[in-house]
Design a protein around this motif. Structure first.
Motif, short mmCIF file in Angstrom:
data_model
loop_
_atom_site.label_atom_id
_atom_site.label_comp_id
_atom_site.label_asym_id
_atom_site.label_seq_id
_atom_site.Cartn_x
_atom_site.Cartn_y
_atom_site.Cartn_z
N LEU A 48 38.09 -0.23 9.23
CA LEU A 48 36.92 0.31 9.93
C LEU A 48 35.65 0.09 9.12
O LEU A 48 34.62 -0.34 9.65
CB LEU A 48 37.12 1.82 10.19
CG LEU A 48 38.18 2.21 11.22
CD1 LEU A 48 38.42 3.72 11.19
CD2 LEU A 48 37.75 1.79 12.63
N ALA A 51 34.53 -3.42 9.03
CA ALA A 51 34.00 -3.85 10.33
C ALA A 51 32.62 -3.25 10.61
O ALA A 51 32.04 -3.50 11.67
CB ALA A 51 34.96 -3.44 11.44
N LEU A 106 31.92 3.11 18.42
CA LEU A 106 33.13 2.32 18.62
C LEU A 106 34.10 3.12 19.48
O LEU A 106 34.19 4.34 19.36
CB LEU A 106 33.78 1.99 17.27
CG LEU A 106 35.12 1.24 17.28
CD1 LEU A 106 34.94 -0.18 17.81
CD2 LEU A 106 35.73 1.22 15.87
N ALA A 129 38.14 -1.45 20.16
CA ALA A 129 39.22 -2.02 19.37
C ALA A 129 40.52 -1.34 19.78
O ALA A 129 40.53 -0.17 20.16
CB ALA A 129 38.97 -1.82 17.88
N LEU A 147 40.05 -5.63 15.06
CA LEU A 147 38.67 -5.46 14.61
C LEU A 147 38.23 -6.69 13.83
O LEU A 147 38.99 -7.26 13.05
CB LEU A 147 38.56 -4.23 13.69
CG LEU A 147 38.25 -2.87 14.32
CD1 LEU A 147 38.26 -1.80 13.24
CD2 LEU A 147 36.92 -2.87 15.04
#
Length: 516
Positions: A48, A51, A106, A129, A147
């Protein structure tokens, strides 16, 4: 060094202390240890961060009750971001509201996806995602996460979680107005987990089956996080949701020592026991009930059927769930009709001027403590109404008895004012449910020209019963004061409920009054 004042810090210690103990089981599929769960969450958190997820970013999650949800929830809060779990059954419009109101950066879903959620996210230009976890035979569980990576995969090691990090963002159920956003910090969650572990004496020897959705505080904090924080184990139903037909099989298979549920699910479990009893039941330390009032007659039947004390508790999202609970037998008596004593926080009954009431005097239940949110997100009016005199005002009316047990009378907005007489719908519910042919009952107020408000009720008969309005009224007149007897009775086979199985009087009233 991870600070011990955070939930992630607690879970890190648990992984080190009980590395090989079972943390999560997916019924009939595979088990994950505390050590492996920690590794999966750390790896996902690194993905995470790499990304582009930054501290304070909100990440929405919409999953069934799956191990993917658990890992990704833990990963989001480990990355110092804020997890916003959403009900997978929302419509596209509802997803759009919640994604927008939470300012999500997200959307995380299962591999199968969620079309309404993805449609709403696309409309708001929020990337999505998908996460999946699989385990080959004799291999460890592995995570797949779709991702794109912007930089180094080990960047999460630089992050230290702080007590004031907002870890969880939920919306209240919106019983009287639009839903209010509730931010809960790492320290709020840690405080609630410790309170729950303490009052129920949860240890690494305990095990439970999750029957409530993990997008709600009851299932998430009381069922899942408190178990993980104690080094205990949880099992997730194979179907990703509660199933009465597999519940006891899972409870026996995973040596469950307790479970927590809402009254509606307790009733379903009781009905299943009456009509199709299991060959064997586990030996339970206790059964917990929360999120709505449990009628004393139902509590008694649960204890008789399953041979365990039923502990009723009192909780709210704004308090990171638990506020009060009846104790375990070794710590004191548990009282039917009471939600127990305060747990880990201050609680008082306040009048309209903020004065604390004496025992046996009713007023608004107010709380303050380390588990309580500091305020709603961007809602000045709600904060002004709810946070006064240094207390959070719950909107519930109750009183403490001489032994310090809290008794709830009802919601301020749900009390029925019939010609000046204030009537608790909870009291009417309890009397109706004591009838042997009534499975569920809800009393509610409706506008009335003569009295201002009048009492109506809706009841679901027990299977095989032919109870009608005449019998309900006869029983009510025998067991209630005349001014508390419902004017009209709806006999039905279902009641409108929230996604968590909670029956809201407002929804019941709207549903049945619209049919008149």
């Amino acid at each position: 060094m991870e600070t011990p004042m955070t939930l992630t810090g607690l879970l890190r210690r648990v992984a080190g202390k009980f590395p090989s103990l079972r943390a999560i089981s997916v019924a009939g599929k595979f088990d994950i240890t505390h050590s492996r769960l920690h590794q999966l969450a750390e790896s996902a958190a690194a993905r995470l961060v790499s990304a582009g997820i930054k501290p304070g970013d909100v990440v929405a999650l919409t999953f069934p009750n799956t191990v993917e949800f658990v890992v990704m929830f833990l990963a989001v809060i480990r990355a110092r971001a804020t997890a916003a779990p959403l009900n997978p059954a929302y419509t596209a419009d509802e997803f759009e509201f919640y994604l927008s109101d939470s300012e999500s950066k997200l959307l995380l879903t299962s591999l199968e996806g969620n079309e309404p959620a993805q449609s709403a996210a696309s409309k708001l230009n929020i990337p999505r995602a998908a996460a999946s976890i699989s385990q080959a035979e004799n291999e460890q569980a592995e995570l797949s996460l779709s991702l794109n990576h912007l930089d180094s995969i080990d960047s999460v090691s630089e992050l230290v979680n702080e007590p004031d990090d907002v870890a969880l963002f939920l919306h209240t159920s919106g019983t009287t107005s639009r839903p209010k956003g509730v931010p809960l910090t790492q320290h709020n969650l840690l405080s609630s987990v410790r309170n729950i572990e303490s009052v129920y004496r949860l240890t690494e020897s305990d095990s439970t089956v999750i029957v409530l959705p993990l997008f709600h505080v009851h299932g998430l904090i009381a069922g899942l996080l408190s178990s993980l924080g104690a080094g205990a184990a949880v099992a997730l139903p194979a179907a990703g949701r509660f199933s009465a037909s597999t519940f006891w099989k899972d409870m026996v298979k995973y040596n469950a020592t307790w479970y927590t549920a809402v009254p509606t699910i307790h009733q379903i479990i009781l009905d299943r026991h009456s009509n199709n009893p299991e060959p064997v039941y586990p030996r339970l330390r206790f059964i917990r009930s929360c999120s709505a009032s449990l009628a004393p007659v139902i509590l008694g039947k649960l204890e008789e059927a399953f041979g365990a004390p039923v502990l009723e508790a009192y909780a709210m999202t704004e308090a990171s769930h638990l506020m009060a609970s009846n104790p375990l037998p070794q710590d004191g008596p548990h009282k039917a009709g009471s939600v127990g004593k305060p747990v880990g926080q201050e609680m008082a009954i306040l009048n309209e001027t903020g004065r604390v009431q004496e025992a046996e005097v009713s007023g608004e239940v107010c709380i303050r403590g380390p588990n309580v949110t500091k305020g709603y997100k961007n809602n000045v009016d709600a904060n002004t109404a709810a946070f006064q005199f240094g207390w959070f005002h719950t909107g519930d009316i109750g009183y403490f008895d001489s032994e310090g047990y809290l008794h709830l009378v009802g919601r301020i907005k749900e009390l029925i004012n019939r010609g000046g007489e204030k009537i608790s719908p909870i009291e009417v519910d309890g009397v109706l449910l004591s009838h042997p042919d009534i499975a569920q009952a809800v009393a509610f107020g409706v506008p009335d020209e003569k009295y201002g408000e009048e009492i109506y009720c809706a009841v679901i008969p027990r299977e095989g019963s032919n109870i009608d309005e005449v019998e309900v009224l006869r029983y009510s007149k025998k067991n209630l004061a005349s001014f508390k007897v419902p004017k009209k009775v709806f006999v039905t086979d279902s009641l409108p409920k929230t996604a968590t199985g909670k029956i809201l009087r407002r929804l019941v009233a709207e549903h049945f009054v619209s049919h008149i």
